[in-house]
Scaffold this motif. Structure first.
Motif, PDB file in Angstrom:
ATOM      1  N   ASN A 145       0.734   7.423  -7.163  1.00 47.32           N
ATOM      2  CA  ASN A 145      -0.740   7.157  -6.945  1.00 47.32           C
ATOM      3  C   ASN A 145      -1.166   6.532  -5.547  1.00 47.32           C
ATOM      4  O   ASN A 145      -2.359   6.631  -5.547  1.00 47.32           O
ATOM      5  CB  ASN A 145      -1.367   6.322  -8.174  1.00 47.32           C
ATOM      6  CG  ASN A 145      -2.660   6.354  -8.199  1.00 47.32           C
ATOM      7  OD1 ASN A 145      -3.311   7.458  -8.283  1.00 47.32           O
ATOM      8  ND2 ASN A 145      -3.550   5.288  -8.280  1.00 47.32           N
ATOM      9  N   LEU A 146      -0.395   5.815  -4.881  1.00 47.68           N
ATOM     10  CA  LEU A 146      -0.862   5.358  -3.695  1.00 47.68           C
ATOM     11  C   LEU A 146      -0.998   6.243  -2.619  1.00 47.68           C
ATOM     12  O   LEU A 146      -1.457   6.128  -1.323  1.00 47.68           O
ATOM     13  CB  LEU A 146       0.259   4.334  -3.382  1.00 47.68           C
ATOM     14  CG  LEU A 146       0.025   3.191  -3.965  1.00 47.68           C
ATOM     15  CD1 LEU A 146       1.319   2.166  -3.709  1.00 47.68           C
ATOM     16  CD2 LEU A 146      -1.138   2.180  -3.608  1.00 47.68           C
ATOM     17  N   SER A 187      -5.916   0.804 -11.038  1.00 45.45           N
ATOM     18  CA  SER A 187      -7.150   0.574 -10.440  1.00 45.45           C
ATOM     19  C   SER A 187      -7.163  -1.009  -9.973  1.00 45.45           C
ATOM     20  O   SER A 187      -8.166  -1.197  -9.497  1.00 45.45           O
ATOM     21  CB  SER A 187      -8.318   0.467 -12.009  1.00 45.45           C
ATOM     22  OG  SER A 187      -8.256   1.810 -12.129  1.00 45.45           O
ATOM     23  N   VAL A 244      -9.146   8.010 -12.182  1.00 45.51           N
ATOM     24  CA  VAL A 244      -8.985   6.958 -12.942  1.00 45.51           C
ATOM     25  C   VAL A 244      -9.989   7.095 -14.025  1.00 45.51           C
ATOM     26  O   VAL A 244      -9.800   6.038 -15.108  1.00 45.51           O
ATOM     27  CB  VAL A 244      -8.741   5.593 -12.361  1.00 45.51           C
ATOM     28  CG1 VAL A 244      -7.561   5.392 -11.494  1.00 45.51           C
ATOM     29  CG2 VAL A 244      -9.981   5.531 -11.431  1.00 45.51           C
ATOM     30  N   ASN A 298      -7.468  -0.265  -1.542  1.00 46.02           N
ATOM     31  CA  ASN A 298      -6.928   0.705  -1.327  1.00 46.02           C
ATOM     32  C   ASN A 298      -6.478   1.750  -2.526  1.00 46.02           C
ATOM     33  O   ASN A 298      -5.973   2.904  -2.253  1.00 46.02           O
ATOM     34  CB  ASN A 298      -5.263   0.450  -0.557  1.00 46.02           C
ATOM     35  CG  ASN A 298      -4.669   1.539  -0.254  1.00 46.02           C
ATOM     36  OD1 ASN A 298      -5.216   2.315   0.828  1.00 46.02           O
ATOM     37  ND2 ASN A 298      -3.347   1.649  -0.311  1.00 46.02           N
ATOM     38  N   LEU A 299      -6.641   1.407  -3.726  1.00 45.13           N
ATOM     39  CA  LEU A 299      -6.676   2.315  -4.831  1.00 45.13           C
ATOM     40  C   LEU A 299      -7.623   3.353  -5.178  1.00 45.13           C
ATOM     41  O   LEU A 299      -7.536   4.331  -5.549  1.00 45.13           O
ATOM     42  CB  LEU A 299      -6.212   1.578  -6.074  1.00 45.13           C
ATOM     43  CG  LEU A 299      -5.017   0.671  -6.246  1.00 45.13           C
ATOM     44  CD1 LEU A 299      -5.041  -0.281  -7.383  1.00 45.13           C
ATOM     45  CD2 LEU A 299      -3.866   1.661  -6.433  1.00 45.13           C
ATOM     46  N   HIS A 300      -8.777   2.844  -4.424  1.00 42.09           N
ATOM     47  CA  HIS A 300      -9.937   3.578  -4.768  1.00 42.09           C
ATOM     48  C   HIS A 300     -10.622   4.540  -3.546  1.00 42.09           C
ATOM     49  O   HIS A 300     -10.281   4.078  -2.411  1.00 42.09           O
ATOM     50  CB  HIS A 300     -11.061   2.866  -5.279  1.00 42.09           C
ATOM     51  CG  HIS A 300     -10.844   1.964  -6.399  1.00 42.09           C
ATOM     52  ND1 HIS A 300     -11.343   2.274  -7.797  1.00 42.09           N
ATOM     53  CD2 HIS A 300     -10.141   0.737  -6.618  1.00 42.09           C
ATOM     54  CE1 HIS A 300     -10.762   1.354  -8.587  1.00 42.09           C
ATOM     55  NE2 HIS A 300     -10.118   0.526  -7.902  1.00 42.09           N
ATOM     56  N   ASP A 301     -11.332   5.580  -3.868  1.00 44.43           N
ATOM     57  CA  ASP A 301     -11.771   6.216  -2.961  1.00 44.43           C
ATOM     58  C   ASP A 301     -13.324   5.928  -2.707  1.00 44.43           C
ATOM     59  O   ASP A 301     -13.738   6.316  -1.724  1.00 44.43           O
ATOM     60  CB  ASP A 301     -11.922   7.881  -3.299  1.00 44.43           C
ATOM     61  CG  ASP A 301     -10.294   8.460  -3.404  1.00 44.43           C
ATOM     62  OD1 ASP A 301      -9.823   8.283  -2.227  1.00 44.43           O
ATOM     63  OD2 ASP A 301      -9.996   8.826  -4.355  1.00 44.43           O
ATOM     64  N   LYS A 355       0.838  -1.256  -0.027  1.00 46.57           N
ATOM     65  CA  LYS A 355      -0.084   0.062  -0.073  1.00 46.57           C
ATOM     66  C   LYS A 355       0.870   1.428  -0.229  1.00 46.57           C
ATOM     67  O   LYS A 355       0.305   2.341  -0.017  1.00 46.57           O
ATOM     68  CB  LYS A 355      -1.008  -0.034   1.288  1.00 46.57           C
ATOM     69  CG  LYS A 355      -1.934  -0.992   0.923  1.00 46.57           C
ATOM     70  CD  LYS A 355      -3.088  -1.249   2.037  1.00 46.57           C
ATOM     71  CE  LYS A 355      -4.153  -2.287   1.798  1.00 46.57           C
ATOM     72  NZ  LYS A 355      -4.770  -2.752   2.886  1.00 46.57           N
ATOM     73  N   ARG A 386      -4.597  12.035  -7.415  1.00 48.25           N
ATOM     74  CA  ARG A 386      -4.520  10.687  -6.945  1.00 48.25           C
ATOM     75  C   ARG A 386      -5.960   9.931  -6.940  1.00 48.25           C
ATOM     76  O   ARG A 386      -6.917  10.645  -6.775  1.00 48.25           O
ATOM     77  CB  ARG A 386      -4.089  10.882  -5.549  1.00 48.25           C
ATOM     78  CG  ARG A 386      -3.648   9.293  -5.010  1.00 48.25           C
ATOM     79  CD  ARG A 386      -4.018   8.755  -3.773  1.00 48.25           C
ATOM     80  NE  ARG A 386      -5.481   8.485  -3.956  1.00 48.25           N
ATOM     81  CZ  ARG A 386      -5.786   7.343  -4.435  1.00 48.25           C
ATOM     82  NH1 ARG A 386      -5.112   6.418  -5.095  1.00 48.25           N
ATOM     83  NH2 ARG A 386      -7.200   7.030  -4.283  1.00 48.25           N
ATOM     84  N   GLY A 387      -5.994   8.747  -7.711  1.00 46.03           N
ATOM     85  CA  GLY A 387      -7.114   8.109  -7.841  1.00 46.03           C
ATOM     86  C   GLY A 387      -8.106   8.608  -8.822  1.00 46.03           C
ATOM     87  O   GLY A 387      -9.017   8.209  -8.975  1.00 46.03           O
TER      88      GLY A 387
END
Lengths: 373, 373
Positions: free
Chosen positions: A347-348, B292, A372, B347-350, A291, A369-370
């Motif tokens: 991006n983490l 993603s 996508v 953990n990549l996504h909000d 992470k 960040r995020g």
């Protein structure tokens, strides 16, 4: 957004971990070096913002001479424009009614360009640009060896370019010819051969377009691993490199023409991490794992012990195997890791902690960040 | 935080992509199934919040009977308590003066426990808990085969446990004995053997503690891949499983005693993605890549085409190779991917976009996304 792991002015040794640290002196040298390299060849730099996802960095690149940025996603483009960037190329295909309209809408606020690799996209962008009364620059993506997106033949490019040029709200912006697959080819001769093939495809396409009355204002592509080859090609006039600002372990494993590791750019991005467990002499665990760093292009390396990599990573642990190593580490000690791949590592994180002379000079949010979609 | 890729009430087909989608029916069945499994054995469930990082999900798990949650990081624990969780175990070592104090401070607001694997940590937590006038439950981590954190021998556990028990602001909470390495061992017999070894180590340790007047109130560990073995052991009385709520491709590759793929839990987590390019019949590209989904445990699989995986992933592209496949896909079509590894993917996504009967029912923020310190 998580609070920053540091405050401006604090000593670098007090940064909470894991944290993404930018060493500003090296970072700035990288920025200047790339700008000088493209400037000497009269080539336009459009750095890829997918590396940093930071409007602070984008503005710095532009103030040094970059024409704008490129990015991969519609939401990234929106955030870059929101952050003051006036010229954005989405170096990628965009599909779906909602997204296509957002791109067209964004073109009312800034110079926006996008890539296509199918006829239907031209009609979709024309309809959306008409609806928002904007003008959109559209490039045709040619597959030059990455075997991902992009049409296969010069004839395909010509057909789509004609259709763009014939659309009232679109302008034909040129050829997107990025060879992603060539960036990490280790040996110089192999990288050179891959880009030579790409260049042949681009030359043929550009000639066909010219013969049909469609001048190609821009051939854009190239990355940190190959940009010198595209610059020397005589056909590329825009470089999309991104990683040169930070570098990573993967890029530093490329070799130059003399067979040596490439050293044009310095590692300026590190994961600062704390040794959290050292229960046996052989096993040492740091507080950064999947992470905090991306492992798609290999494990991170200990910055101060070249060649020593993280052996195994779980969500929040990085195991360092000391079995055959002479080393003295203590729990609580902070060490720096060089990420395997900078883009997905950045991006983490929500914050770039910028350090100079062992002091935190600034905190830059990873604004996109995020982003996508 | 990026805006959600959906709105509540919209049709699932209108969700912007890429998005992380939770299919609520399957998700809820997983929650009930695990609670029933531990309940039948009178074992306490303390689900790992590192999987979901969502206070919405933590509260649901607790309302069904979970005692609280465990997590990996101090910042995760803080967010869980902020979100209403009253009992949190940091199933991990915490070092550094600032973090140790934050853990002690948090113990004033909720029941908080933490793990140690060194003598110095006991002194550090005692000092911090004294400073914040809190009481902290401290477990000793025993290495049961994961070879990561944790002391090696029962004698080490005894020594540290005595020191905890003798500290005014700490209580000895038991043994942390999680075998991370066993979770993804494919064959049942090998997984069984690994957990049997772990159980032997725990039994020996528990006996030594008891013989020295230190009863062991809690033996905690176990994950989605092995929890039935720990439950049957007679020594573990708390299960820390996390992934059972979502599952992933990696966990579904484990085999049961009969040699079949384990099917206790269903895939309830998907990456919804759009086909963005299909320039040749063989090559299809979706709009989801390394930013993603996580690839540390293998590539994602097409949910509706079992066995078909993403061939290659770059930052924002997933290449699907159709060379030897009979398939008919069109650009713009949305397809679901099953992630290789759920925790780092979440953990990549909000946002978690929660869907039932093809309608978006709720949007849950990934509250502790990026909470790595």
């Amino acid at each position: 957004v998580i609070r920053p792991p540091a405050t401006v002015g604090m000593s670098a040794k007090d940064i909470d971990t894991p944290a993404l640290v930018v060493e500003l002196d090296a970072f700035e040298r990288n920025l200047h070096k790339m700008q000088a390299a493209v400037g000497s060849k009269n080539i336009q730099l459009r750095p890829h913002s997918k590396t940093h996802k930071s409007t602070d960095i984008a503005r710095r690149q532009i103030s040094l001479g970059a024409v704008g940025v490129c990015c991969q996603k519609t939401s990234e483009a929106e955030i870059m424009v929101e952050g003051g960037v006036q010229d954005v190329l989405i170096a990628n295909e965009v599909v779906g009614e909602g997204k296509v309209q957002r791109v067209a809408d964004l073109a009312k606020r800034a110079k926006v360009a996008v890539c296509v690799d199918r006829d239907e996209s031209v009609r979709e962008f024309e309809a959306a640009a008409a609806k928002s009364s904007s003008t959109l620059r559209v490039l045709v993506e040619l597959n030059v060896g990455a075997n991902r997106c992009g049409v296969e033949s010069p004839a395909d490019v010509l057909r789509i370019a004609r259709s763009i040029a014939a659309s009232g709200h679109l302008s034909f912006g040129g050829i997107q010819a990025y060879h992603g697959g060539a960036q990490h080819i280790r040996a110089y001769v192999d990288r050179e051969a891959a880009i030579a093939r790409a260049v042949r495809g681009v030359k043929e396409t550009r000639a066909l377009l010219a013969a049909n009355g469609l001048p190609c204002e821009c051939v854009t592509g190239a990355g940190t691993g190959s940009f010198q080859l595209e610059m020397a090609s005589g056909v590329y006039n825009e470089v999309q490199a991104g990683s040169y600002i930070f570098m990573d372990r993967d890029y530093r494993l490329n070799r130059d023409a003399a067979g040596k590791f490439i050293s044009d750019f310095e590692n300026s991005l590190f994961i600062l991490t704390t040794i959290m467990s050292h229960a046996t002499p052989e096993r040492m665990v740091v507080d950064a794992g999947l992470k905090s760093f991306s492992v798609d292009s290999g494990m991170p390396e200990l910055a101060d012990h070249p060649g020593w990599t993280v052996e195994r990573a779980s969500d929040e642990h990085g195991l360092i195997d000391l079995s055959n190593r002479v080393a003295s580490f203590t729990v609580g000690e902070k060490i720096r890791l060089v990420p395997g791949h900078c883009d997905p590592t950045v991006n983490l994180h929500d914050w770039l902690v910028c350090v100079r002379d062992d002091r935190v000079e600034s905190l830059w949010p990873v604004s996109a960040r995020g982003a996508v979609f």
